[in-house]
Design an enzyme around this catalytic site. Structure first.
Site, PDB file in Angstrom:
ATOM      1  N   LYS A   1       0.851  -1.203   0.000  1.00 46.91           N
ATOM      2  CA  LYS A   1       0.000   0.000   0.000  1.00 46.91           C
ATOM      3  C   LYS A   1       0.881   1.245   0.000  1.00 46.91           C
ATOM      4  O   LYS A   1       1.943   1.268   0.656  1.00 46.91           O
ATOM      5  CB  LYS A   1      -0.891  -0.034   1.245  1.00 46.91           C
ATOM      6  CG  LYS A   1      -1.946   1.059   1.331  1.00 46.91           C
ATOM      7  CD  LYS A   1      -2.817   0.812   2.570  1.00 46.91           C
ATOM      8  CE  LYS A   1      -3.905   1.869   2.696  1.00 46.91           C
ATOM      9  NZ  LYS A   1      -4.712   1.668   3.908  1.00 46.91           N
TER      10      LYS A   1
ATOM     11  N   SER B   1      -9.613   1.568   3.385  1.00 49.26           N
ATOM     12  CA  SER B   1      -8.843   2.368   2.456  1.00 49.26           C
ATOM     13  C   SER B   1      -7.792   1.582   1.665  1.00 49.26           C
ATOM     14  O   SER B   1      -7.159   2.141   0.771  1.00 49.26           O
ATOM     15  CB  SER B   1      -8.158   3.508   3.196  1.00 49.26           C
ATOM     16  OG  SER B   1      -7.281   2.982   4.156  1.00 49.26           O
TER      17      SER B   1
ATOM     18  N   SER C   1      -9.623  -0.733   7.586  1.00 47.26           N
ATOM     19  CA  SER C   1      -9.106  -0.493   6.247  1.00 47.26           C
ATOM     20  C   SER C   1      -8.504  -1.675   5.516  1.00 47.26           C
ATOM     21  O   SER C   1      -8.223  -1.566   4.330  1.00 47.26           O
ATOM     22  CB  SER C   1      -8.072   0.626   6.283  1.00 47.26           C
ATOM     23  OG  SER C   1      -8.730   1.848   6.527  1.00 47.26           O
TER      24      SER C   1
END
Lengths: 108, 526
Positions: B78, B173, B197
């Site tokens: 990420k 997210s 997330s």
């Protein structure tokens, strides 16, 4: 209770971030309204919890230098630098007061 | 094919035996990333360095000295983890062009074991959001939007509408990481989990999403959102793989003083056959308003599954559940207000051209660099931290946090081993529908089932369970006791085996499947 313009201005100075428009202010109002639900909970005698690891001892390492000498890496991403210094505009100049500004809040 | 196998049981074996090489795997993944570009899962693809890493891995395999199971395995990270020499943006204008000078500890650990870093995945700006729709590089599309399973369930539109507008979100997210794993462009991906997330996009994308216990995995190099709740998250296609990743990442890090000092022993998951000694708790408050009847039915079915297999399934109560999201809202914005203060344009990141004063430069930099969501949270956080509000909001929230954490302690003390809950309120929403509500409202709705585990620091995992009526993935969540990941994952693995979640049928992946590995297709990893 709406948040006063003085507090909004104070927040903008503290955060160095702007509300930008009425939507931004509305966002804060809604956030406060949402947070107010906390007051429904009875917390008499309850200690605040800072960390879920509160029952453990914090790790402390020996005070020995293990890394460093990385001036080049540290400076690499800075846009403005001179020799081994980060360059900032002059400090100790406060942001203009609310009356002197030409921002959204001034108009409200 | 090789792309679909479990790490320990199949891919690692294939690499050791030379049936596939690290370079082939890497090239395969890079090609698939290119052909699935429309998903927008990746912000940066590190093609050159990945191929180099793959070559080095290949040399090690040739010498018969692979570093471990992860040697040669393509992974994605990420874009809020620092990666040396590779741009790290947090999907924000504030960090566009920022080249990390160091690797986050978890990234370093992956590289030290020979993993091949394919690239950085897309997210909501600074990990604030539950849709992976609010980053500066645009939203991530859920691969299942393009699956045969979803397309056959889609109602054909009366007028010729662009198929494009039908696509659904990944959740967030860590949406880019979830989409990357789901579309087979990597074998595992790192996400982060502060309020759900990792688990939320895992549920929507049909992959396993593990949130480890707070303090188990180092946060050094993970650009912080909420220091007291953030954890690196693990996204994989099966529970066994999550255990492999956990094994390589967990453990004390002197650079992160919030990691515990206990010795961590990596483990292989046993194949549980007898669940009669297990006590599964069903928290009634997780039957939250807005929970779809489909997911409610699935949750119930899962409880029955355990009951019929002999486990002790009991209803339990976590009375403060509904305040978790409010508590999170205050604590998160407060910590964000503090953490985002470092972005002033001086040492790194975007810098405004304003020169009159330091403060005006800082203010302009932040005005230009942050999106509405980030600015909104900073301002809210500062409000709750004002002297006149500190006790009323911030300290109050810290007290409520203790009550939430205590709820779990009481339930686990009563003999319950694992909690079983839904992960999300419904299957993935179409993008056009999702963006009708603002970020804060959405986050408040979507994080409701995942947030409390972060509040209490407990480990939790999403296991893909079944497809919804719309042909989209639905997952269920298991929450375990602190640092009892082995038990949590063992139960999750048993469950995974029972439900046999279907493989996504993506046209792009089919095209990349080589016939050479046809014989591996039938091997399931359960």
């Amino acid at each position: 209770q709406k948040v006063s313009v003085e507090v909004l201005d104070h927040l903008e100075h503290l955060a160095l971030v702007d509300f930008r428009d009425s939507e931004g202010v509305e966002r804060l109002q809604k956030a406060i309204q949402f947070a107010d639900q906390l007051h429904e909970v009875n917390t008499d005698g309850v200690e605040p919890m800072d960390s879920v690891l509160e029952d453990r001892c914090l790790y402390l390492r020996e005070d020995d230098v293990t890394e460093g000498n990385c001036t080049k890496e540290v400076l690499e991403n800075a846009r403005e630098k001179v020799e081994e210094y980060f360059v900032a505009p002059p400090g100790n100049i406060p942001l203009p007061k609310l009356e002197e500004q030409d921002t959204f809040l001034q108009g409200s | 094919a090789a792309l679909k196998g479990g790490l320990r049981s199949q891919v690692s074996a294939a690499l050791k035996e030379g049936r596939v090489t690290p370079t082939e795997l890497c090239q395969r993944c890079l090609a698939l990333i290119k052909s699935t570009k429309f998903l927008n899962a990746y912000i940066t693809v590190a093609e050159e360095t990945a191929l180099k890493q793959a070559e080095e891995s290949e040399e090690r395999y040739k010498r018969g000295q692979p570093l471990g199971i992860l040697d040669g395995i393509p992974v994605a990270v990420k874009d809020n983890f620092n990666t040396a020499g590779i741009e790290t943006t947090c999907a924000s204008n504030m960090l566009k062009g920022y080249i990390s000078p160091y690797n986050a500890t978890v990234v370093q650990k992956l590289l030290d074991q020979g993993a091949v870093l394919l690239g950085k995945t897309n997210l909501d700006e600074f990990a604030m959001g539950s849709g992976s729709t609010d980053g500066v590089f645009g939203p991530v599309r859920n691969p299942w939007s393009y699956s045969k399973q979803y397309k056959e369930k889609s109602v054909p539109k009366p007028y010729s509408e662009d198929e494009e507008s039908n696509w659904v979100i990944t959740g967030g997210s860590s949406g880019g990481s979830a989409a990357a794993v789901s579309s087979f462009t990597c074998f595992a991906a790192l996400g982060s989990d502060t309020g759900g997330s990792t688990r939320n996009p895992a549920a929507h994308c049909g992959v396993v999403g593990l949130k480890p216990t707070y303090g188990l995995i180092s946060r050094h190099g993970l650009i912080p959102l909420v220091n007291s709740m953030d954890v690196p998250g693990i996204l994989t296609r099966c529970v066994d793989d999550a255990a492999v990743l956990l094994g390589s990442l967990a453990g004390h890090d002197p650079k992160d003083s919030t990691t515990i000092q206990d010795d961590f022993q990596p483990f292989e998951l046993p194949n549980l056959t007898d669940v009669s000694k297990l006590s599964i708790g069903i928290p009634k408050e997780y039957h939250a308003p807005g929970l779809s009847s489909e997911i409610l039915a699935l949750w119930s079915k899962a409880a029955d599954l355990f009951r019929n297999a002999g486990a002790n399934v009991v209803e339990v109560s976590l009375p403060h559940t509904r305040y978790s999201i409010v508590c999170y809202h205050v604590l998160c914005t407060a910590e964000v207000a503090s953490n985002m203060a470092r972005f002033d344009g001086l040492e790194y990141g975007h810098r405004s051209d304003r020169k009159e004063s330091t403060e005006s430069m800082y203010a302009a930099t932040r005005r230009e660099g942050f999106n509405d969501v980030v600015r909104g949270r900073i301002l809210s956080g500062n409000y709750f931290l004002l002297k006149q509000n500190y006790e009323k909001y911030f300290v109050k929230a810290l007290k409520v946090r203790r009550l939430i954490a205590d709820d779990f302690v009481k339930v686990f003390r009563s003999g319950v081993d694992i909690l079983l809950t839904p992960t999300t309120l419904s299957d993935a929403a179409p993008y056009m529908e999702f963006i009708r509500e603002d970020n804060r409202t959405r986050s408040a709705q979507d994080d409701i089932l995942t947030q409390a585990a972060n509040m209490a620091g407990l480990p939790a995992i999403n296991v893909p369970t079944a497809l919804s009526e719309r042909g989209l993935p639905v997952g269920l969540q298991f929450i375990g006791r602190s640092f009892q990941e082995k038990q949590l994952l063992t139960v999750a693995k048993w469950f995974e085996k029972q439900v046999q979640f279907p493989v996504i049928q993506l046209e792009e992946v089919k095209r990349h499947d080589s016939n050479v590995f046809q014989h591996q297709k039938s091997a399931s990893f359960s």
